[in-house]
Design a protein around this motif. Structure first.
Motif, PDB file in Angstrom:
ATOM      1  N   TYR A 157       0.848  -1.196   0.000  1.00 23.64           N
ATOM      2  CA  TYR A 157       0.000   0.000   0.000  1.00 23.64           C
ATOM      3  C   TYR A 157       0.881   1.243   0.000  1.00 23.64           C
ATOM      4  O   TYR A 157       1.797   1.367   0.814  1.00 23.64           O
ATOM      5  CB  TYR A 157      -0.888  -0.007   1.241  1.00 23.64           C
ATOM      6  N   ASN A 203       0.523   5.576  -0.181  1.00 21.24           N
ATOM      7  CA  ASN A 203      -0.349   6.746  -0.179  1.00 21.24           C
ATOM      8  C   ASN A 203       0.506   7.966  -0.445  1.00 21.24           C
ATOM      9  O   ASN A 203       1.291   8.387   0.396  1.00 21.24           O
ATOM     10  CB  ASN A 203      -1.068   6.871   1.166  1.00 21.24           C
ATOM     11  N   GLU A 221      -0.387  -3.448  -4.215  1.00 19.48           N
ATOM     12  CA  GLU A 221      -1.809  -3.731  -4.402  1.00 19.48           C
ATOM     13  C   GLU A 221      -2.646  -2.454  -4.487  1.00 19.48           C
ATOM     14  O   GLU A 221      -3.653  -2.429  -5.191  1.00 19.48           O
ATOM     15  CB  GLU A 221      -2.323  -4.604  -3.254  1.00 19.48           C
ATOM     16  N   VAL A 222      -2.227  -1.412  -3.746  1.00 17.67           N
ATOM     17  CA  VAL A 222      -2.994  -0.166  -3.707  1.00 17.67           C
ATOM     18  C   VAL A 222      -2.060   1.005  -3.978  1.00 17.67           C
ATOM     19  O   VAL A 222      -1.029   1.155  -3.319  1.00 17.67           O
ATOM     20  CB  VAL A 222      -3.682   0.037  -2.339  1.00 17.67           C
ATOM     21  N   ASP A 237      -2.428   5.128  -4.179  1.00 15.24           N
ATOM     22  CA  ASP A 237      -3.296   6.294  -3.995  1.00 15.24           C
ATOM     23  C   ASP A 237      -2.484   7.550  -4.297  1.00 15.24           C
ATOM     24  O   ASP A 237      -1.619   7.950  -3.526  1.00 15.24           O
ATOM     25  CB  ASP A 237      -3.835   6.348  -2.567  1.00 15.24           C
ATOM     26  N   ARG A 252      -4.868  -3.857  -7.183  1.00 16.82           N
ATOM     27  CA  ARG A 252      -6.320  -4.020  -7.051  1.00 16.82           C
ATOM     28  C   ARG A 252      -7.043  -2.675  -6.986  1.00 16.82           C
ATOM     29  O   ARG A 252      -8.207  -2.575  -7.358  1.00 16.82           O
ATOM     30  CB  ARG A 252      -6.645  -4.823  -5.786  1.00 16.82           C
ATOM     31  N   LYS A 253      -6.316  -1.657  -6.519  1.00 17.72           N
ATOM     32  CA  LYS A 253      -6.971  -0.372  -6.263  1.00 17.72           C
ATOM     33  C   LYS A 253      -6.093   0.757  -6.764  1.00 17.72           C
ATOM     34  O   LYS A 253      -4.911   0.848  -6.404  1.00 17.72           O
ATOM     35  CB  LYS A 253      -7.227  -0.223  -4.755  1.00 17.72           C
ATOM     36  N   CYS A 261      -6.259   4.915  -7.056  1.00 18.14           N
ATOM     37  CA  CYS A 261      -6.983   6.126  -6.676  1.00 18.14           C
ATOM     38  C   CYS A 261      -6.294   7.337  -7.286  1.00 18.14           C
ATOM     39  O   CYS A 261      -5.162   7.666  -6.918  1.00 18.14           O
ATOM     40  CB  CYS A 261      -7.019   6.273  -5.157  1.00 18.14           C
TER      41      CYS A 261
END
Length: 386
Positions: free
Chosen positions: A248, A250, A269-270, A272, A290-291, A293
Motif C-alpha cells: 500500500y 499513499n 496492491e494499492v 493512492d 487491485r486499487k 486512486c
C-alpha cells in the motif's frame, strides 16, 4: 545533570543531598544558556502557586525541545511548592512540560509529590530516581527502534509494526518538520527503513528533498508493507522497487505530474495518488494492483488499463475526463468505478459486459447525455450513484 533555580532558597538542600549520592554536575537555570541535555537529567522546578512555568523554565524547555540532540533523553522532575501536596497531571505546569517535550519524545518521570521546606523524604526521592526503568533511558538508536509517534497521543513503546512521525500535537504536521536538519531527517528515515517496520508514515514532511527521496531508492526493505508520504511537496514518485513487500502506498496531496507504475514493486496492491497534478500515466503490466486512486488530478485520458488485469477499484473523480476510459472494459475483475465530478458525456454500452461491476459513481456528472444506460446498469444489479 541537575538543573535548578535560585528560588526557592531552600531547594539547595534537596539537590545537594541528591548530588551526594549521584555526583552530577549542577546547573543554575538562571545563570546558563543551556540547550542540551545529558542522557539523564534531574530538574528541580519551582511551582509556587501560579501553577504554571516561570519565564526562565518555559524558555529552558523551549530551548531543549528545539535541539534534535535531545531526542529521547530522560528528565526526572521534582517540583517545589507549598500550596499543594500532590502533582496533578492536569496542572498547567505539567501540561506545559508534556506538550513541549513530546515533540522529541523526551522521557518524563515526575515525582508525584511536591517538595517543600517542611517535609521531604530523601530515601523516597532516591528510590524514585534509582527505579526509573533502564529500558526507558534511551539513546538515539534505541529511540528509533522502539518508539512510535502516534497522532494526537503520546509515544507508544515497543510497537514493532509501525513508526509514525505525524505530529502528536495536532495531527496535521510532521514532527520532523519542526527541525531544519536535513541530515538528521535522512538519518531517521534510513534507520526506519532498515528496521523491521511494516508501516512507515512520514506524511506532511514539508522539507523532504531529493536526498531524502534517495533513501527510498537506494535502501531495500523486506518488511515494509505500507508507506505514507502524504503532503510532502513531492514532484515525482520515489523509485520503490527495492521494497519487495510493499502493498500500500499513499502519495496524496503532492505535486506529482507523472504516474509510472514501473516505479512500484511487483507486490503493490494499492496506489493512492489523489490530489496531485498527474497528467501522464504509464501503466506497465501488473497483476497485483487491485486499487488505483487518482481523484482530483489533471487527467484527460487514461489508456492501457488492460495492463492491470486484476484491478477491482478505480477512482478518476474530479478529473477533466471527457471520454469514458474504454480500456477499462478489459478489466474483467473491476467492481467499483468512480467518475464523480467529471465532464464525461457518454458511457458506452460495453459497460454492461463488466460482470463483476457493483458500483458506478456518477455524482455531479452533469454533462452525461445517455442517461438511459443507468437504468440498464441498475437492472443488472449495479449500484449507480448519481
Amino acid at each position: 545533570m541537575i538543573v535548578h533555580s535560585d528560588r526557592p532558597y531552600w531547594v539547595i538542600d534537596f539537590f545537594e543531598e541528591i548530588n551526594a549520592f549521584n555526583n552530577c554536575k549542577i546547573i543554575n537555570i538562571e545563570k546558563t544558556d543551556l540547550d542540551y541535555l545529558d542522557e539523564t537529567n534531574i530538574l528541580f522546578i519551582p511551582i509556587l502557586g501560579e501553577d504554571e512555568l516561570s519565564e526562565e523554565w518555559l524558555l529552558f524547555f523551549n530551548k531543549i525541545s528545539s535541539n534534535i540532540k535531545n531526542l529521547g533523553k530522560t528528565l526526572i522532575i521534582f517540583t517545589c511548592g507549598v500550596y499543594d501536596l500532590e502533582n496533578r497531571e492536569d496542572s498547567v505546569a505539567i501540561r506545559q512540560i508534556k506538550h513541549i517535550c513530546k515533540f522529541l519524545s523526551i522521557r518524563l518521570f515526575i515525582y508525584p509529590l511536591k517538595l517543600n521546606k517542611y517535609n521531604h523524604n530523601l530515601t523516597n526521592m532516591l528510590h524514585f530516581i534509582n527505579h526509573i526503568p533502564n529500558d526507558r533511558k534511551s539513546n538515539f538508536q534505541f529511540f528509533i527502534e522502539k518508539v512510535v509517534f502516534e497522532t494526537k497521543n503520546y509515544p507508544i513503546v515497543n510497537n514493532v509494526a509501525e513508526i509514525n512521525f505525524i505530529s502528536l500535537d495536532n495531527g496535521y504536521e510532521n514532527i520532523l518538520s519542526h527541525y531544519n536538519k536535513d541530515k538528521m531527517v535522512a538519518k531517521i528515515e534510513k534507520i526506519c527503513l532498515l528496521n523491521d517496520r511494516k508501516i512507515l508514515n512520514l506524511s506532511r514532511l514539508k522539507k523532504i528533498d531529493k536526498n531524502c527521496i534517495s533513501i527510498f531508492e537506494n535502501i531495500g526493505n523486506d518488511h515494509m508493507q505500507k508507506l505514507y508520504l502524504v503532503s510532502c511537496s513531492l514532484h515525482e514518485i520515489p523509485f520503490l522497487k527495492k521494497h519487495k513487500k510493499l502493498r500500500y502506498s499513499n502519495l496524496t496531496a503532492n505535486s506529482i505530474s507523472v504516474l509510472d507504475v514501473s516505479y512500484f514493486p511487483d507486490s503493490i496492491e494499492v496506489i493512492d495518488c489523489s490530489k496531485n497534478i498527474i497528467m501522464d500515466i504509464k501503466l506497465v503490466y501488473n497483476n497485483t494492483i487491485r486499487k488505483l486512486c487518482l481523484f482530483n488530478n489533471k487527467i484527460e485520458k487514461i489508456d492501457y488499463l488492460s495492463n492491470l488485469n486484476n484491478l477491482q477499484y478505480i477512482n478518476l473523480g474530479l478529473n477533466p475526463l471527457i471520454s469514458f476510459p474504454e480500456s477499462i472494459f478489459d478489466c474483467k475483475n473491476i467492481e467499483h468505478i468512480n467518475l464523480a465530478l467529471t465532464p464525461i458525456e457518454y458511457i458506452p454500452e460495453e459497460i454492461l459486459t463488466l460482470k463483476s461491476l457493483k458500483i458506478l459513481d456518477l455524482t455531479y456528472c452533469n454533462n452525461l447525455k445517455n442517461v438511459s444506460i443507468i437504468k440498464k446498469l441498475i437492472h443488472n444489479g449495479v449500484k449507480v450513484i448519481v
